[in-house]
Write a protein that holds these residues in place. Structure first.
Motif, PDB file in Angstrom:
ATOM      1  N   PHE A   1     -45.546  23.787 -37.918  1.00 28.53           N
ATOM      2  CA  PHE A   1     -44.947  24.169 -36.641  1.00 28.53           C
ATOM      3  C   PHE A   1     -44.936  25.674 -36.426  1.00 28.53           C
ATOM      4  O   PHE A   1     -44.819  26.135 -35.289  1.00 28.53           O
ATOM      5  N   ALA A   2     -45.088  26.432 -37.492  1.00 26.13           N
ATOM      6  CA  ALA A   2     -45.103  27.893 -37.375  1.00 26.13           C
ATOM      7  C   ALA A   2     -46.392  28.411 -36.749  1.00 26.13           C
ATOM      8  O   ALA A   2     -46.428  29.528 -36.223  1.00 26.13           O
ATOM      9  N   ASP A   3     -47.453  27.614 -36.798  1.00 27.45           N
ATOM     10  CA  ASP A   3     -48.728  28.009 -36.201  1.00 27.45           C
ATOM     11  C   ASP A   3     -48.931  27.210 -34.914  1.00 27.45           C
ATOM     12  O   ASP A   3     -49.392  26.075 -34.938  1.00 27.45           O
ATOM     13  N   GLY A   4     -48.570  27.828 -33.816  1.00 24.18           N
ATOM     14  CA  GLY A   4     -48.633  27.134 -32.533  1.00 24.18           C
ATOM     15  C   GLY A   4     -50.027  26.686 -32.146  1.00 24.18           C
ATOM     16  O   GLY A   4     -50.200  25.669 -31.471  1.00 24.18           O
ATOM     17  N   ARG A   5     -51.026  27.424 -32.572  1.00 26.77           N
ATOM     18  CA  ARG A   5     -52.408  27.075 -32.225  1.00 26.77           C
ATOM     19  C   ARG A   5     -52.853  25.815 -32.954  1.00 26.77           C
ATOM     20  O   ARG A   5     -53.482  24.932 -32.362  1.00 26.77           O
ATOM     21  N   LEU A   6     -52.489  25.710 -34.238  1.00 24.25           N
ATOM     22  CA  LEU A   6     -52.795  24.492 -34.992  1.00 24.25           C
ATOM     23  C   LEU A   6     -52.052  23.293 -34.414  1.00 24.25           C
ATOM     24  O   LEU A   6     -52.612  22.206 -34.263  1.00 24.25           O
ATOM     25  N   TYR A   7     -50.774  23.506 -34.140  1.00 22.22           N
ATOM     26  CA  TYR A   7     -49.928  22.445 -33.591  1.00 22.22           C
ATOM     27  C   TYR A   7     -50.498  21.926 -32.264  1.00 22.22           C
ATOM     28  O   TYR A   7     -50.624  20.711 -32.059  1.00 22.22           O
ATOM     29  N   ALA A   8     -50.861  22.840 -31.366  1.00 23.73           N
ATOM     30  CA  ALA A   8     -51.398  22.444 -30.062  1.00 23.73           C
ATOM     31  C   ALA A   8     -52.713  21.684 -30.216  1.00 23.73           C
ATOM     32  O   ALA A   8     -52.969  20.714 -29.487  1.00 23.73           O
ATOM     33  N   TYR A   9     -53.539  22.116 -31.151  1.00 21.22           N
ATOM     34  CA  TYR A   9     -54.824  21.447 -31.389  1.00 21.22           C
ATOM     35  C   TYR A   9     -54.596  20.012 -31.853  1.00 21.22           C
ATOM     36  O   TYR A   9     -55.200  19.068 -31.331  1.00 21.22           O
ATOM     37  N   ALA A  10     -53.705  19.846 -32.836  1.00 20.52           N
ATOM     38  CA  ALA A  10     -53.439  18.504 -33.365  1.00 20.52           C
ATOM     39  C   ALA A  10     -52.809  17.605 -32.316  1.00 20.52           C
ATOM     40  O   ALA A  10     -53.109  16.410 -32.251  1.00 20.52           O
ATOM     41  N   MET A  11     -51.950  18.169 -31.498  1.00 21.88           N
ATOM     42  CA  MET A  11     -51.308  17.374 -30.443  1.00 21.88           C
ATOM     43  C   MET A  11     -52.346  16.887 -29.423  1.00 21.88           C
ATOM     44  O   MET A  11     -52.349  15.712 -29.038  1.00 21.88           O
TER      45      MET A  11
ATOM     46  N   GLY B   1     -53.919  12.956 -28.308  1.00 19.05           N
ATOM     47  CA  GLY B   1     -53.588  12.537 -26.949  1.00 19.05           C
ATOM     48  C   GLY B   1     -52.142  12.788 -26.581  1.00 19.05           C
ATOM     49  O   GLY B   1     -51.599  12.143 -25.682  1.00 19.05           O
ATOM     50  N   LEU B   2     -51.515  13.755 -27.253  1.00 16.63           N
ATOM     51  CA  LEU B   2     -50.093  14.028 -27.033  1.00 16.63           C
ATOM     52  C   LEU B   2     -49.859  15.412 -26.434  1.00 16.63           C
ATOM     53  O   LEU B   2     -48.779  15.985 -26.562  1.00 16.63           O
ATOM     54  N   GLU B   3     -50.851  15.938 -25.758  1.00 14.73           N
ATOM     55  CA  GLU B   3     -50.764  17.295 -25.231  1.00 14.73           C
ATOM     56  C   GLU B   3     -49.560  17.462 -24.309  1.00 14.73           C
ATOM     57  O   GLU B   3     -48.919  18.512 -24.284  1.00 14.73           O
ATOM     58  N   GLU B   4     -49.231  16.405 -23.556  1.00 13.37           N
ATOM     59  CA  GLU B   4     -48.120  16.502 -22.612  1.00 13.37           C
ATOM     60  C   GLU B   4     -46.764  16.576 -23.318  1.00 13.37           C
ATOM     61  O   GLU B   4     -45.748  16.890 -22.706  1.00 13.37           O
ATOM     62  N   MET B   5     -46.770  16.302 -24.651  1.00 14.36           N
ATOM     63  CA  MET B   5     -45.530  16.355 -25.417  1.00 14.36           C
ATOM     64  C   MET B   5     -45.463  17.595 -26.325  1.00 14.36           C
ATOM     65  O   MET B   5     -44.570  17.701 -27.163  1.00 14.36           O
ATOM     66  N   THR B   6     -46.380  18.534 -26.150  1.00 19.94           N
ATOM     67  CA  THR B   6     -46.416  19.713 -27.009  1.00 19.94           C
ATOM     68  C   THR B   6     -45.107  20.489 -26.948  1.00 19.94           C
ATOM     69  O   THR B   6     -44.665  21.064 -27.947  1.00 19.94           O
ATOM     70  N   TYR B   7     -44.482  20.502 -25.791  1.00 22.24           N
ATOM     71  CA  TYR B   7     -43.220  21.235 -25.628  1.00 22.24           C
ATOM     72  C   TYR B   7     -42.078  20.624 -26.444  1.00 22.24           C
ATOM     73  O   TYR B   7     -41.107  21.306 -26.780  1.00 22.24           O
ATOM     74  N   ALA B   8     -42.169  19.334 -26.783  1.00 23.21           N
ATOM     75  CA  ALA B   8     -41.067  18.604 -27.421  1.00 23.21           C
ATOM     76  C   ALA B   8     -41.139  18.736 -28.943  1.00 23.21           C
ATOM     77  O   ALA B   8     -41.323  17.754 -29.664  1.00 23.21           O
ATOM     78  N   LYS B   9     -40.971  19.954 -29.440  1.00 23.27           N
ATOM     79  CA  LYS B   9     -41.152  20.201 -30.869  1.00 23.27           C
ATOM     80  C   LYS B   9     -40.115  19.483 -31.728  1.00 23.27           C
ATOM     81  O   LYS B   9     -40.432  19.017 -32.823  1.00 23.27           O
ATOM     82  N   ALA B  10     -38.879  19.373 -31.260  1.00 20.49           N
ATOM     83  CA  ALA B  10     -37.848  18.680 -32.042  1.00 20.49           C
ATOM     84  C   ALA B  10     -38.203  17.203 -32.186  1.00 20.49           C
ATOM     85  O   ALA B  10     -38.034  16.605 -33.256  1.00 20.49           O
ATOM     86  N   PHE B  11     -38.715  16.622 -31.119  1.00 25.22           N
ATOM     87  CA  PHE B  11     -39.136  15.225 -31.118  1.00 25.22           C
ATOM     88  C   PHE B  11     -40.276  15.016 -32.108  1.00 25.22           C
ATOM     89  O   PHE B  11     -40.251  14.102 -32.943  1.00 25.22           O
ATOM     90  N   MET B  12     -41.275  15.899 -32.038  1.00 24.22           N
ATOM     91  CA  MET B  12     -42.443  15.762 -32.898  1.00 24.22           C
ATOM     92  C   MET B  12     -42.114  16.100 -34.361  1.00 24.22           C
ATOM     93  O   MET B  12     -42.692  15.525 -35.279  1.00 24.22           O
ATOM     94  N   ARG B  13     -41.173  17.018 -34.567  1.00 22.73           N
ATOM     95  CA  ARG B  13     -40.750  17.317 -35.933  1.00 22.73           C
ATOM     96  C   ARG B  13     -40.127  16.074 -36.572  1.00 22.73           C
ATOM     97  O   ARG B  13     -40.365  15.785 -37.750  1.00 22.73           O
TER      98      ARG B  13
ATOM     99  N   PHE C   1     -52.013  10.966 -17.202  1.00 22.75           N
ATOM    100  CA  PHE C   1     -52.337  11.635 -18.447  1.00 22.75           C
ATOM    101  C   PHE C   1     -51.514  12.892 -18.713  1.00 22.75           C
ATOM    102  O   PHE C   1     -51.615  13.487 -19.771  1.00 22.75           O
ATOM    103  N   GLY C   2     -50.706  13.303 -17.774  1.00 21.96           N
ATOM    104  CA  GLY C   2     -49.868  14.464 -18.001  1.00 21.96           C
ATOM    105  C   GLY C   2     -50.635  15.762 -17.846  1.00 21.96           C
ATOM    106  O   GLY C   2     -51.784  15.791 -17.430  1.00 21.96           O
ATOM    107  N   SER C   3     -49.983  16.855 -18.189  1.00 22.91           N
ATOM    108  CA  SER C   3     -50.599  18.170 -18.077  1.00 22.91           C
ATOM    109  C   SER C   3     -49.988  19.104 -19.102  1.00 22.91           C
ATOM    110  O   SER C   3     -49.038  18.778 -19.779  1.00 22.91           O
ATOM    111  N   ARG C   4     -50.525  20.297 -19.182  1.00 21.19           N
ATOM    112  CA  ARG C   4     -50.026  21.258 -20.165  1.00 21.19           C
ATOM    113  C   ARG C   4     -48.565  21.619 -19.908  1.00 21.19           C
ATOM    114  O   ARG C   4     -47.852  22.028 -20.814  1.00 21.19           O
ATOM    115  N   SER C   5     -48.117  21.490 -18.659  1.00 18.64           N
ATOM    116  CA  SER C   5     -46.744  21.864 -18.341  1.00 18.64           C
ATOM    117  C   SER C   5     -45.750  20.768 -18.670  1.00 18.64           C
ATOM    118  O   SER C   5     -44.553  20.942 -18.502  1.00 18.64           O
TER     119      SER C   5
END
Length: 259
Positions: free
Chosen positions: A49-59, A63-75, A235-239
Motif C-alpha cells: 500500500f505504500a507504493d501507490g503506483r503498484l497498488y493502482a496497477y494491481a487494482m 478490474g477493481l480500478e473503481e475501488m482504488t480509493y477504498a484502501k481500508a476496504f482493500m487492506r 464499469f466505473g471510472s478513476r474517480s
C-alpha cells in the motif's frame, strides 16, 4: 458497418495476438515494466500500500480500478486472505476480491507472496486483458461487456454473483430482455428470476457461452442502435463513480454459497 458480434469475435478469436498488441502499447509497457521490476521487493501488505503506483496497477489488473480509493476496504481483503471461510474476501459475492487476495496472498506466504508468477506475470497478463477490454469499449461498450462476460462467466455460481457485478448483470438483463425496473427489485427476487431463466452451469461450456454472447451482442445492437451508451455506467471510472454504496453493502456482503 462492423457489428458488435463481429468486433467481439475478431478480438476473442485470436486472444494471444490481441493481448500482445495491447502489451506493446507504450503506456501499458511502461506501467508493466515498473510493476514487474518492483513487485518482488514488496514483502508485506504495508509495503504494497505504500507504493501507490503498484497498488493502482494491481487494482486495475483485477478490474477493481473503481475501488482504488477504498484502501481500508482493500487492506481488509488482503490482511484476511482467503484461507478461512470467514475471511472478508470469501464473504463477498464479487469474485474479483477473492482473486485479488489470491494473487497477493500475504496471509498464506508472508514475505514470499510476491515471488510467485501469480503475483507477477499473471497480474501483468490481467492488466493487459483489462486494458484490451477498456480499449474495445471506447469504440463499442457492447464489445467490452461481451469480452468481460466471457472472462468472468466461469466464476458465476449463483444469481447473487450476477447482480453483485453491474457489468455481468447488464449482459444477463439484455439477453433476458428485462426492463430497467428489474434492477430496482429486491435482490432475492432478482436472484431467483435469473436462476429460473438461465442455467448458470452453461457458462462453463464454451459452446453454450458462445451462443449466449452471440444473442447478447445481437440484442445489444438492437437496443443501442442510436449509440450514446456510457460504459462508465457499469464499469466505473478513476474517480470512483459507477459502483454504488448500496451495491457494496447489500449485495457484496452476501456469501457466494449462501441463501
Amino acid at each position: 458497418m462492423t457489428t458488435t458480434y463481429t468486433s467481439y469475435r475478431t478480438i476473442a478469436a485470436d486472444m494471444p495476438t490481441s493481448l500482445k498488441r495491447v502489451s506493446e502499447q507504450p503506456d501499458v509497457a511502461r506501467e508493466t515494466e515498473y510493476y514487474l521490476s518492483k513487485i518482488s521487493s514488496i514483502k508485506s501488505v504495508d509495503d504494497f500500500f505504500a507504493d501507490g503506483r503498484l497498488y493502482a496497477y494491481a487494482m486495475k489488473a483485477h478490474g477493481l480500478e473503481e475501488m482504488t480509493y477504498a484502501k481500508a476496504f482493500m487492506r481488509k481483503v488482503l490482511t484476511e486472505g482467503v484461507d478461512s471461510d470467514t475471511a472478508f474476501a470469501n464473504q463477498l459475492s464479487d469474485s474479483r476480491y477473492k482473486d485479488f487476495a489470491e494473487s497477493l496472498n500475504f496471509v498464506r506466504y508472508g514475505a514470499a507472496a510476491t515471488s510467485f508468477d501469480r503475483a507477477q506475470k499473471e497480474v501483468a497478463g490481467k492488466y493487459a486483458r483489462q486494458t484490451l477490454e477498456e480499449t474495445a469499449g471506447a469504440d463499442n461498450a457492447g464489445v467490452r461487456l461481451a469480452l468481460y462476460f466471457e472472462r468472468m462467466a466461469p466464476t458465476i455460481t449463483n444469481g447473487y454473483a450476477v447482480i453483485a457485478d453491474e457489468a455481468l448483470a447488464q449482459v444477463v438483463r439484455t439477453v433476458l430482455q428485462y426492463p430497467p425496473e428489474f434492477a430496482a427489485m429486491d435482490v432475492d427476487r432478482q436472484k431467483a428470476a435469473i436462476e429460473d431463466a438461465v442455467d448458470l452451469a452453461d457458462f462453463k461450456d464454451p459452446g453454450k457461452l458462445g451462443k449466449f454472447l452471440e444473442r447478447f451482442t445481437a440484442l445489444w445492437e438492437l437496443d443501442n442502435a442510436t449509440g450514446g451508451y456510457d460504459p462508465l455506467a457499469v464499469f466505473g471510472s478513476r474517480s470512483g463513480f459507477g459502483i454504488s454504496s448500496d451495491l457494496l453493502l447489500s449485495i457484496n456482503t452476501l456469501k457466494l454459497g449462501g441463501r
